[in-house]
Design an enzyme around this catalytic site. Sequence first.
Site, short mmCIF file in Angstrom:
data_model
loop_
_atom_site.label_atom_id
_atom_site.label_comp_id
_atom_site.label_asym_id
_atom_site.label_seq_id
_atom_site.Cartn_x
_atom_site.Cartn_y
_atom_site.Cartn_z
N ALA A 139 0.81 -1.22 0.00
CA ALA A 139 0.00 0.00 0.00
C ALA A 139 0.84 1.27 0.00
CB ALA A 139 -0.92 0.00 1.22
N ASN A 207 2.28 -2.41 8.39
CA ASN A 207 3.25 -3.16 7.60
C ASN A 207 3.97 -2.24 6.60
OD1 ASN A 207 2.91 -5.92 8.60
ND2 ASN A 207 0.85 -5.74 7.78
N HIS A 237 -0.59 7.95 3.63
CA HIS A 237 0.80 7.78 4.03
C HIS A 237 1.66 8.84 3.34
CE1 HIS A 237 -0.52 3.94 5.59
NE2 HIS A 237 -0.85 3.53 4.39
#
Length: 285
Positions: A139, A207, A237
Amino acid sequence: MKQFAPGPNEGIAPHRKGAPIKVAIAGLGAIGLKIAEALDRGIPGCALAAASASDRGRAAARLGHLAHPPPVVAIEELEPLADLVIECAPANLLPAIAEPFLRAGKTALVLSVGAILVNEHLIELARKHGGQIVVPTGALLGLDAVAAAAEGTIRSVRMVTRKPVRGLAGAPHLAEHNIRIEGITAPLRIFQGTPREAAIGFPANLNVAVALSLAGIGPDKTTLEIWVDPSLERNVHRIEVEADSASFSMQIENVPSENPRTGRITALSVISYLRKLGAPLRVGS
């Protein structure tokens, strides 16, 4: 991440020329099922050989719509059936899934990346037997750039993650520090530290931070902030890197999958990796 990332066919157990790479999937949640469907539709050079899940009957039912449903077996039965295993399971199952493949000199593609930090013996096992652990982009974005910068000198890597409430609910860190996020009305920073620390407190959520650290300057030197934001619908993010070769920042907003802790792009990242294995043109390292 250069210690994990393969070339087009490195780390894949030898097989007959022209024969497809046999792929096993451990875990059939939102990610595992998406990958299984893509393999069933056809990825050149790959074949879905087996699957495993905690509820094998339910897993078989979830795969029933496939044109060629694979056998659903126990975790310990996967290795003889496949060249590569894709781990899409709870983090505590990583050793049971990966060890047989690595011991046989095969490949384990790991999505529970944080679990590598508490199972570092897996790296030595892969080294000893000629196996390989692959950490996909997942991701995140820009891992190629971070890994390239790590060939020189990286001065700092900082990541700020912002998630909606449902994407962080139930994290052990919240219970341990008595942090309640239900009903908050403004953004709240709930963690500041390193990916190694976050892997313990948020085993199902961060992760991406561990993958970033493995690509760059490691899980103890990378800095990380985690915010919960009730106004968000997506996982956000942001990465900032300072290196002797470049300074860059990147941001990605991921649409959640059926599992609010995981973005839809995670499964697509694995599918992209599988396509590269037999592709006549490979873009990106």
